[in-house]
Write an enzyme that holds these catalytic residues in place. Structure first.
Site, PDB file in Angstrom:
ATOM      1  N   SER A 101      -2.084  -1.695  -8.970  1.00 43.66           N
ATOM      2  CA  SER A 101      -2.835  -0.450  -8.866  1.00 43.66           C
ATOM      3  C   SER A 101      -4.107  -0.574  -9.682  1.00 43.66           C
ATOM      4  O   SER A 101      -4.097  -1.148 -10.776  1.00 43.66           O
ATOM      5  CB  SER A 101      -1.999   0.724  -9.375  1.00 43.66           C
ATOM      6  OG  SER A 101      -2.685   1.956  -9.193  1.00 43.66           O
ATOM      7  N   HIS A 115     -10.206   3.764  -6.058  1.00 43.92           N
ATOM      8  CA  HIS A 115      -8.795   3.547  -6.377  1.00 43.92           C
ATOM      9  C   HIS A 115      -8.173   2.728  -5.253  1.00 43.92           C
ATOM     10  O   HIS A 115      -8.525   2.884  -4.082  1.00 43.92           O
ATOM     11  CB  HIS A 115      -8.061   4.893  -6.487  1.00 43.92           C
ATOM     12  CG  HIS A 115      -6.580   4.802  -6.255  1.00 43.92           C
ATOM     13  ND1 HIS A 115      -6.008   5.075  -5.024  1.00 43.92           N
ATOM     14  CD2 HIS A 115      -5.557   4.459  -7.082  1.00 43.92           C
ATOM     15  CE1 HIS A 115      -4.696   4.914  -5.117  1.00 43.92           C
ATOM     16  NE2 HIS A 115      -4.402   4.543  -6.344  1.00 43.92           N
ATOM     17  N   ASN A 117      -4.133   0.702  -4.298  1.00 44.59           N
ATOM     18  CA  ASN A 117      -2.759   0.456  -4.715  1.00 44.59           C
ATOM     19  C   ASN A 117      -2.018  -0.214  -3.574  1.00 44.59           C
ATOM     20  O   ASN A 117      -2.176   0.165  -2.416  1.00 44.59           O
ATOM     21  CB  ASN A 117      -2.077   1.778  -5.091  1.00 44.59           C
ATOM     22  CG  ASN A 117      -0.591   1.613  -5.356  1.00 44.59           C
ATOM     23  OD1 ASN A 117       0.224   1.810  -4.464  1.00 44.59           O
ATOM     24  ND2 ASN A 117      -0.255   1.254  -6.574  1.00 44.59           N
ATOM     25  N   VAL A 118      -1.235  -1.234  -3.899  1.00 43.59           N
ATOM     26  CA  VAL A 118      -0.327  -1.852  -2.927  1.00 43.59           C
ATOM     27  C   VAL A 118       0.994  -2.090  -3.650  1.00 43.59           C
ATOM     28  O   VAL A 118       1.007  -2.572  -4.795  1.00 43.59           O
ATOM     29  CB  VAL A 118      -0.892  -3.166  -2.344  1.00 43.59           C
ATOM     30  CG1 VAL A 118      -1.897  -2.888  -1.242  1.00 43.59           C
ATOM     31  CG2 VAL A 118      -1.523  -4.046  -3.416  1.00 43.59           C
ATOM     32  N   ARG A 119       2.099  -1.760  -3.010  1.00 46.04           N
ATOM     33  CA  ARG A 119       3.385  -1.774  -3.703  1.00 46.04           C
ATOM     34  C   ARG A 119       4.530  -2.038  -2.734  1.00 46.04           C
ATOM     35  O   ARG A 119       4.420  -1.813  -1.527  1.00 46.04           O
ATOM     36  CB  ARG A 119       3.613  -0.431  -4.407  1.00 46.04           C
ATOM     37  CG  ARG A 119       3.583   0.764  -3.453  1.00 46.04           C
ATOM     38  CD  ARG A 119       3.522   2.093  -4.176  1.00 46.04           C
ATOM     39  NE  ARG A 119       3.527   3.212  -3.249  1.00 46.04           N
ATOM     40  CZ  ARG A 119       2.464   3.722  -2.665  1.00 46.04           C
ATOM     41  NH1 ARG A 119       1.265   3.204  -2.932  1.00 46.04           N
ATOM     42  NH2 ARG A 119       2.552   4.732  -1.827  1.00 46.04           N
ATOM     43  N   HIS A 154     -15.321   3.157   5.833  1.00 44.54           N
ATOM     44  CA  HIS A 154     -14.357   3.477   6.891  1.00 44.54           C
ATOM     45  C   HIS A 154     -14.356   2.422   8.003  1.00 44.54           C
ATOM     46  O   HIS A 154     -13.305   2.182   8.619  1.00 44.54           O
ATOM     47  CB  HIS A 154     -14.628   4.877   7.449  1.00 44.54           C
ATOM     48  CG  HIS A 154     -14.071   5.954   6.567  1.00 44.54           C
ATOM     49  ND1 HIS A 154     -12.762   6.365   6.642  1.00 44.54           N
ATOM     50  CD2 HIS A 154     -14.640   6.678   5.576  1.00 44.54           C
ATOM     51  CE1 HIS A 154     -12.537   7.305   5.732  1.00 44.54           C
ATOM     52  NE2 HIS A 154     -13.663   7.520   5.081  1.00 44.54           N
ATOM     53  N   HIS A 185      -5.725  23.299  -5.417  1.00 42.33           N
ATOM     54  CA  HIS A 185      -6.271  24.385  -6.226  1.00 42.33           C
ATOM     55  C   HIS A 185      -7.795  24.427  -6.191  1.00 42.33           C
ATOM     56  O   HIS A 185      -8.405  25.408  -6.632  1.00 42.33           O
ATOM     57  CB  HIS A 185      -5.777  24.269  -7.674  1.00 42.33           C
ATOM     58  CG  HIS A 185      -6.198  23.015  -8.363  1.00 42.33           C
ATOM     59  ND1 HIS A 185      -5.674  21.783  -8.039  1.00 42.33           N
ATOM     60  CD2 HIS A 185      -7.095  22.792  -9.366  1.00 42.33           C
ATOM     61  CE1 HIS A 185      -6.231  20.861  -8.811  1.00 42.33           C
ATOM     62  NE2 HIS A 185      -7.091  21.433  -9.616  1.00 42.33           N
ATOM     63  N   GLY A 267      10.449   6.337 -16.869  1.00 36.54           N
ATOM     64  CA  GLY A 267      10.394   5.707 -18.182  1.00 36.54           C
ATOM     65  C   GLY A 267       9.431   4.556 -18.247  1.00 36.54           C
ATOM     66  O   GLY A 267       9.584   3.655 -19.081  1.00 36.54           O
TER      67      GLY A 267
END
Length: 313
Positions: A101, A115, A117-119, A154, A185, A267
């Protein structure tokens, strides 16, 4: 769930290599600063999870005020509520997750924050894999948007989707990105979007191939924008607006981001989880940009749009 899938180490090896390649490219683009690595491990005697990772942070560079990219490989015997809700097959299962990330906060307000992220996630019970999936994506958060940059971003996203369902894949994961990175919000998107996906499973080779396409495609999408904008002159007005808009980034990450929630609930290592936060940020009560200003122009970009199908003004 079939157990006939490759060992998770094949994904781990790809991810550590990806982290290395992105770090080298960003250091080359910045030209002055270097990433410092903080290798860490979790002590199972005092933590609900085990494993570790390597967090790398570049600070006070010529181009990047802060750039953080972390690799983690962690496991546990019980999933936190943010991951197990509505998934009965995960009850009582142990799990392992590997991922990379990153969040980059440029110094120049004309260079967008980004940003990616690859997981990969696996859950086992009694030595059998009961669930696995891939997730990830990338998104772009400009403060002073340029149409050519948004189109390049894009188009790059759509191109990497081509072998994996083409336009239909791009449309689905672009929409998912728009919906996920939305500040309810504030009634605005976090930026101009990109791709987002989760729970991608079925054919392992195809899913892993798409993960690699997203990971490898990030630099192709981002670096040309950085090169075009990093020398753009700016003053205190633009700097203060950048710091103000960074506040929206903080709001999203602390209120809505599922990765942050998963990491804290499971954790995980707090410093690495909160690495995405900018080094400097400000909030201002009741701020309204001057009508017709460059700052006011941003609002038109903070809504879901068919960037590649409409004429940008």
């Amino acid at each position: 769930m079939s157990t006939g899938i490759p060992p998770i180490d094949c994904v781990r090896d790809y991810l550590t290599g990806l982290q290395d390649r992105i770090c080298a490219a960003i250091e080359g683009t910045d030209g002055s600063a270097r990433f410092l690595e903080d290798a860490w491990t979790k002590d199972p005697a005092s933590s609900p999870i085990r494993g570790g990772g390597r967090t790398r942070v570049l600070r006070d560079g010529t181009v990047f005020e802060q750039a953080g990219i972390g690799f983690s490989d962690v496991a546990g015997d019980r999933l936190p509520p943010s991951a197990s809700a509505g998934r009965p097959e995960l009850a009582g299962a142990s799990w392992r997750a590997v991922g990379v990330s990153l969040v980059f906060h440029p110094r120049n307000p004309f260079v967008p924050t980004t940003h990616a992220n690859v997981r990969h996630f696996r859950a086992e019970r009694d030595g059998e894999t009961v669930a696995w999936w891939f997730g990830g994506g990338f998104d772009l958060t400009p403060f002073y948007p340029f149409d050519e940059d948004v189109l390049h971003w894009h188009r790059s996203a759509r191109a990497l989707c081509e072998p994996f369902g083409g336009q239909a894949r791009y449309d689905a994961h672009k929409q998912w990105c728009d919906e996920y990175f939305f500040l309810k919000h504030r009634d605005e998107t976090r930026g101009v979007g990109g791709l987002f996906f989760d729970d991608l499973h079925g054919d392992f080779d195809d899913s892993f191939g798409y993960l690699r396409a997203v990971g490898d495609g990030f630099l192709d999408a981002y670096l040309p924008i950085v090169e075009r904008r990093k020398h753009t002159p700016y003053g205190e007005r633009e700097r203060q607006f950048q710091l103000y808009r960074r506040g929206r980034y903080v709001e999203f990450n602390l209120v809505f981001d599922r990765g942050t929630l998963f990491g804290l609930q499971s954790g995980g290592r707090t410093e690495s989880i909160l690495m995405s936060l900018p080094p400097l940020v400000r909030w201002e009560y009741g701020y309204q940009p001057e009508p017709g200003s460059a700052e006011a122009r941003l609002a038109d970009y903070l809504r879901p749009r068919d960037w590649l199908g409409e004429a940008l003004r």
